[in-house]
Design an enzyme around this catalytic site. Structure first.
Site, PDB file in Angstrom:
ATOM      1  N   GLU A 167      42.238  38.050  36.207  1.00 32.16           N
ATOM      2  CA  GLU A 167      42.012  39.039  35.382  1.00 32.16           C
ATOM      3  C   GLU A 167      40.999  40.206  36.240  1.00 32.16           C
ATOM      4  OE1 GLU A 167      40.765  37.169  30.988  1.00 32.16           O
ATOM      5  OE2 GLU A 167      39.429  36.415  32.967  1.00 32.16           O
ATOM      6  N   ASP A 183      39.360  33.519  36.626  1.00 31.69           N
ATOM      7  CA  ASP A 183      38.736  34.024  35.452  1.00 31.69           C
ATOM      8  C   ASP A 183      37.820  35.267  36.093  1.00 31.69           C
ATOM      9  OD1 ASP A 183      38.224  33.911  32.802  1.00 31.69           O
ATOM     10  OD2 ASP A 183      36.080  33.805  33.403  1.00 31.69           O
TER      11      ASP A 183
END
Length: 486
Positions: free
Chosen positions: A203, A174
């Site tokens: 990400e 993340d």
């Protein structure tokens, strides 16, 4: 039934009222290779014994990185049960040929001041800005100081622990754009010493953060060449397919936008914008847990379109990212037109704290023939991708040498010829056509006879029909053809 628990993913023979497979059997039938779990380490916000704690959360608020989350256990406060049940879940998925990806959130913690490392050495684990406040590029209150040697060691050791002890097959990071490239490279190197097939992606958004040491790069998309063993979500393709994620009435390629064909073409070739130089680093997708579901996003931007056209747009999106060079990723339930609607009838964009009535997969929709048809379409696309190695090239050189974009087509229509024989491809060639327009298009085929395996309504590995010369492609649809053996 262990719905919502680790053991829920071990249950077989679960079905809808008419016997349609659900749960683990659904995943096996669909043909997926990996299951990406949202965070399953111990997170802070859910506590079933406290009325002031919400009962619904996705887990992006880490409290203890190295133990399973108690609320997914049948005995939340028994550590041995937590561990045993999570390991049982992973083993059952492995026994059913499904690998397990763990979503990890090392970029921030739930409460920096209370986090154990910061209590031992105040301010060490987290970045602090010039005003003495916690840096907040994560928008979660603090950013992890991964560039510090012992913080890096903590992250590396933690990932290695999950791979060693729980046999996790991959890690999705993340907001990895807040973690430095040296840390990510060390994670990949150390894990691959004993688990060479573990995969890493995340990400790679660019965010402001107060890095505590000079000379460090963050693991962002523009720095992809600095982390060759790490892949990134392609928001480039996501936004091109369905419209910009933050402008929810804006159309995408599949819903009629007139200026996105070149972007989709680049992504199909595994080269998204200027950040991706190799298909092995591109995670291709149209929806994930964040933001609207694919169907909701399409519906929001095309309110005047029919339900039939919405389904066609949905399926065209899937056909594009399932046949593109790179790594395909789909949100659970997208294959059965998942939607997230609240009690007022509105679309829920960020449903991290919404109840099961919003977030749950509505298995009963599979009783509807239209939903079954979408499911079978996705199932066929997955089977086709597995059967054709030419869709899984791993480097830009092979892509350039073996995939040709076709010129002279109707506006917005895309077509690609893919050579046979490359990367173990057993066919003599593949021809892919995307038509996002509301009118039929005609495309001239290369010489020879071609088996149509994917069209507007069906997808799979078997020939639906055989054509030569030229072919008509229905509005808002894809067509995939395989060169027939002479």
């Amino acid at each position: 039934m262990y719905t919502g628990k680790f053991l829920g993913l071990t249950e077989t023979e679960t079905t809808t009222a008419s016997g349609i497979p659900t749960g683990l059997d659904h995943m096996k039938d669909l043909g997926i290779t990996h299951l990406h779990l949202l965070p399953v380490y111990d997170y802070a916000s859910v506590d079933e014994t406290k009325s002031d704690k919400p009962q619904f959360n996705w887990g992006y608020d880490p409290e203890n990185y190295n133990v399973p989350e108690g609320s997914y256990s049948t005995d939340p406060y028994n550590g041995a049960v937590r561990v045993s049940e999570m390991k049982q879940m992973v083993k059952t998925l492995h026994d059913n040929q499904i690998s397990v990806i763990m979503d990890v959130v090392y970029n921030h913690v739930y409460n920096a001041s209370d986090f154990c490392v910061n209590q031992i050495v105040p301010g060490y684990f987290s970045r602090v800005d010039a005003d003495g406040k916690y840096s907040n590029g994560s928008d979660c209150g603090n950013d992890t100081a991964s560039e510090r040697s012992m913080v890096r060691k903590y992250i590396v050791d933690s990932v290695k622990y999950w791979a060693d002890e729980y046999h996790i097959d991959g890690f999705r990071f993340d907001l990895v754009g807040l973690i430095d490239t040296e840390t990510i490279n060390e994670v990949v190197t150390e894990v691959h010493k004993t688990h060479p097939d573990v995969i890493f992606y995340g990400e790679g958004w660019t965010m402001d953060t107060a890095v505590t040491k000079d000379g460090y790069k963050m693991t962002t998309q523009p720095n992809s060449t600095d982390v060759p063993g790490f892949a990134f979500f392609s928001d480039t393709l996501r936004d091109a397919l369905k419209g910009h994620v933050f402008y929810t009435t804006r159309k995408g390629y599949v819903s009629g936008a007139a200026d996105l064909a070149d972007t989709v073409k680049g992504c199909f070739l595994g080269q998204a914008d200027d950040w991706c130089t190799t298909p092995s680093q591109s995670i291709n997708y149209a929806s994930c847990h964040d933001n609207m579901t694919l169907l909701d996003r399409i519906t929001k931007s095309t309110p005047g379109a029919s339900k039939e056209d919405h389904i066609r747009m949905n399926n065209l999106s899937a056909a594009i990212y399932m046949t593109a060079q790179g790594i395909p990723f789909l949100q659970a339930g997208e294959e059965m037109l998942r939607t997230r609607i609240d009690a007022s009838g509105g679309f829920v964009e960020n449903s991290y704290n919404s109840p099961d009535s919003v977030n749950s997969i509505k298995w009963d929709t599979l009783e509807d023939e239209a939903y079954q048809n979408v499911y079978n379409y996705y199932k066929g696309l997955i089977a086709f991708r597995k059967a054709h190695a030419a869709l899984r090239l791993t480097n830009a050189a092979d892509v350039h040498a073996n995939i040709t974009s076709v010129d002279g087509l109707d506006e917005n229509v895309l077509a690609f010829r893919i050579n046979g024989g490359v990367n173990g491809e057993t066919s003599d060639g593949i021809f892919v056509i995307f038509n996002p327009n509301s009118t039929e298009t005609s495309v001239t085929l290369p010489d020879g006879a071609w088996d149509v395996c994917v069209n507007a309504d069906h997808a799979g590995t078997e020939a639906l029909t055989t054509v030569s010369g030229s072919v008509s492609v229905e509005p808002i649809s894809a067509m995939v053809l395989v060169k027939k053996e002479s």
